[in-house]
Write an enzyme that holds these catalytic residues in place. Structure first.
Site, PDB file in Angstrom:
ATOM      1  N   CYS A   1       0.456  -1.509  -0.124  1.00 20.24           N
ATOM      2  CA  CYS A   1      -0.088   0.054  -0.546  1.00 20.24           C
ATOM      3  C   CYS A   1       0.741   1.254  -0.118  1.00 20.24           C
ATOM      4  O   CYS A   1       1.720   0.999   0.062  1.00 20.24           O
ATOM      5  CB  CYS A   1      -0.868   0.076   1.299  1.00 20.24           C
ATOM      6  SG  CYS A   1       0.165  -0.090   2.963  1.00 20.24           S
ATOM      7  N   ALA A   2       0.345   2.525   0.771  1.00 24.41           N
ATOM      8  CA  ALA A   2       0.919   3.539   0.472  1.00 24.41           C
ATOM      9  C   ALA A   2       2.103   3.608   1.499  1.00 24.41           C
ATOM     10  O   ALA A   2       3.502   4.042   0.328  1.00 24.41           O
ATOM     11  CB  ALA A   2       0.559   4.893   1.653  1.00 24.41           C
TER      12      ALA A   2
END
Length: 480
Positions: free
Chosen positions: A27-28
């Protein structure tokens, strides 16, 4: 040789080898591993890797915090190991093999609400803005609102209700669509089912609650009340799952060449009937009981105790994933009482976690050996103040323990003040500091004070705990 080649090699050893990895995505800021045997992961060894900022396990996934360069790290990992790239959705599905029944249930619930949260946030902001211009008397010595002195703003106020109504009154459409999407069934059928729960020909749910007598469908031998379920959460969820269950079962026994006709008909028609005869009334009653219990608890003489417990334990709930259950409760409170006194405490918990990390940044400000930690702590603080707490909790606060505990105390105190002063939010909104935009205008000043408590108390306690070695996990890694 890539930038992270050495770290990748060490990470593979730490997770139990390439053969122990079922899937990996990112993810981020984090790598998301689904491991065949989670017990083989050597957390201590992994957290010593230079580029790793922390680890935690959630939703059946072993997550490794890398930071802003996670995409570069991930691409090198895939290239050097030959592992198959996986999406977050694939990782979630694979991760359920490591979850118990309750964890799987919460995971499913979270996936249902995640796609509709952006609309609810926008709706909350719109309702808040409408309240500011339509309900607060700023003009002519406090006797008139902006809409009363300006036709333009009166028009804006009227127009914005179009969006607010679409989001909240017709919320069941979004829920039934999201369930169909999540279950892999026909999404348009989910949308149609939702519309049958809120159709204009049905008597509005709020009118029924007010005592109005609904019209009926008269079948001769029996009658069914034509009641709508506008803004209702549980009836929509129950109906959505019934539709998906029927569609999946009917599709299995239906020949492919007639499935286009048979499956939609025999899935949708019985579901709509069941929704209005059985699960609609039952779901409405369940939702009313839940919302009344929560609301009564928060507004009772011991509401402060309820607030203290919820404020203190909300952050640990995030770790387990159980916090997703509050979305359904918030939405039910909104439909029953025109607002929620639960959501403000969630926003305050976000702020408290960020304030604890801010204190860590302050404590380590003159320590060169902590420069790398700032790559996690500074973005994590900003993230918390914008409503996302995981980077702060897993990257910093749980690593040291005492800032996490300080944030829990600050969250509890801020929550007590919020509930004691009657703070209500229009709806679920943006968390953290922007959460004030979701608060009903008459309570904004009180909520601002609660926010100040959520900033000052965790910051102060984190510094005090650090200096006195209280609740400290590793005294060598913090301020003395």
């Amino acid at each position: 040789m890539g930038k992270f080649s050495n770290d990748i090699r060490e990470l593979l050893e730490g997770v139990g080898g390439k053969e122990n990895i079922v899937t990996v995505s990112h993810c981020a800021t984090r790598l998301r591993f689904v491991l065949a045997d989670p017990k083989k992961a050597d957390v201590g060894k992994i957290e010593k890797i230079k580029s790793v900022r922390g680890t935690f396990t959630q939703a059946g996934q072993f997550q490794v915090i890398i930071g802003n360069e996670v995409s570069v790290f991930y691409n090198e990992l895939i290239k050097e190991t030959g592992l198959k790239e996986s999406s977050k959705e694939e990782a979630k599905k694979a991760g359920r093999q490591n979850m118990n029944f309750l964890q799987r249930l919460i995971s499913h619930l979270a996936e249902i609400f995640a796609p509709i949260i952006p609309a609810i946030v926008v709706g909350g902001l719109i309702l808040g803005f409408r309240n500011v211009i339509g309900d607060i008397a700023f003009f002519e010595d406090g006797s008139k609102t902006l809409t009363e002195v300006s036709q333009f703003w009166a028009g804006v106020h009227h127009f914005l209700w179009l969006i607010g109504e679409a989001i909240f009154f017709f919320l069941p459409v979004g829920i039934t669509w999201s369930i169909a999407k999540k279950m892999g069934t026909t999404q348009i059928l989910g949308i149609v089912l939702g519309i049958t729960l809120v159709s204009p020909q049905l008597l509005n749910a709020y009118a029924v609650a007010g005592g109005a007598e609904p019209p009926v469908w008269d079948f001769g031998f029996t009658q069914i009340k034509m009641i709508g379920y506008q803004a209702q959460v549980i009836p929509a969820m129950l109906a959505g799952f019934i539709l998906s269950y029927l569609e999946i079962k009917i599709r299995k026994i239906t020949p492919e060449y007639i499935s286009m006709i048979v499956v939609p008909f025999f899935a949708l028609v019985p579901t709509v009937l069941i929704a209005h005869v059985v699960v609609g009334p039952i779901g409405w009653r369940i939702g009313s009981v839940i919302s009344n219990v929560v609301y009564s608890g928060l507004t009772s003489a011991v509401g402060w105790l309820f607030a203290a417990v919820f404020g203190f334990f909300y952050a640990p709930l995030v770790i387990t994933g159980l916090h997703h259950m509050t979305n359904a409760i918030d939405l039910q409170l909104m439909s029953e009482f025109g607002g929620t006194n639960l959501w403000p405490m969630i926003a305050l918990s976000n702020i408290a976690q960020g304030s604890a990390v801010l204190a860590i940044i302050f404590i380590n400000r003159n320590k060169p050996e902590k420069e790398e930690e700032k790559q996690v702590s500074i973005p994590a603080t900003i993230s918390c103040y914008l409503g996302v707490t995981e980077p702060a909790m897993f990257g910093i606060n749980l690593k040291y323990v005492y800032p996490f505990f300080a944030a829990m105390i600050g969250s509890a105190l801020a929550g007590v003040f919020s509930v004691a002063t009657g703070v209500m939010a229009n709806s679920i909104g943006v968390g953290g500091l922007p959460g004030i935009l979701s608060i009903q205008p008459q309570f904004m000043l009180r909520f601002a004070v609660a926010m100040l408590i959520a900033i000052v108390v965790p910051f102060t306690l984190t510094v005090v705990f650090s200096k006195n070695n209280l609740f400290v996990k590793n005294t060598k890694s913090i301020a003395s």
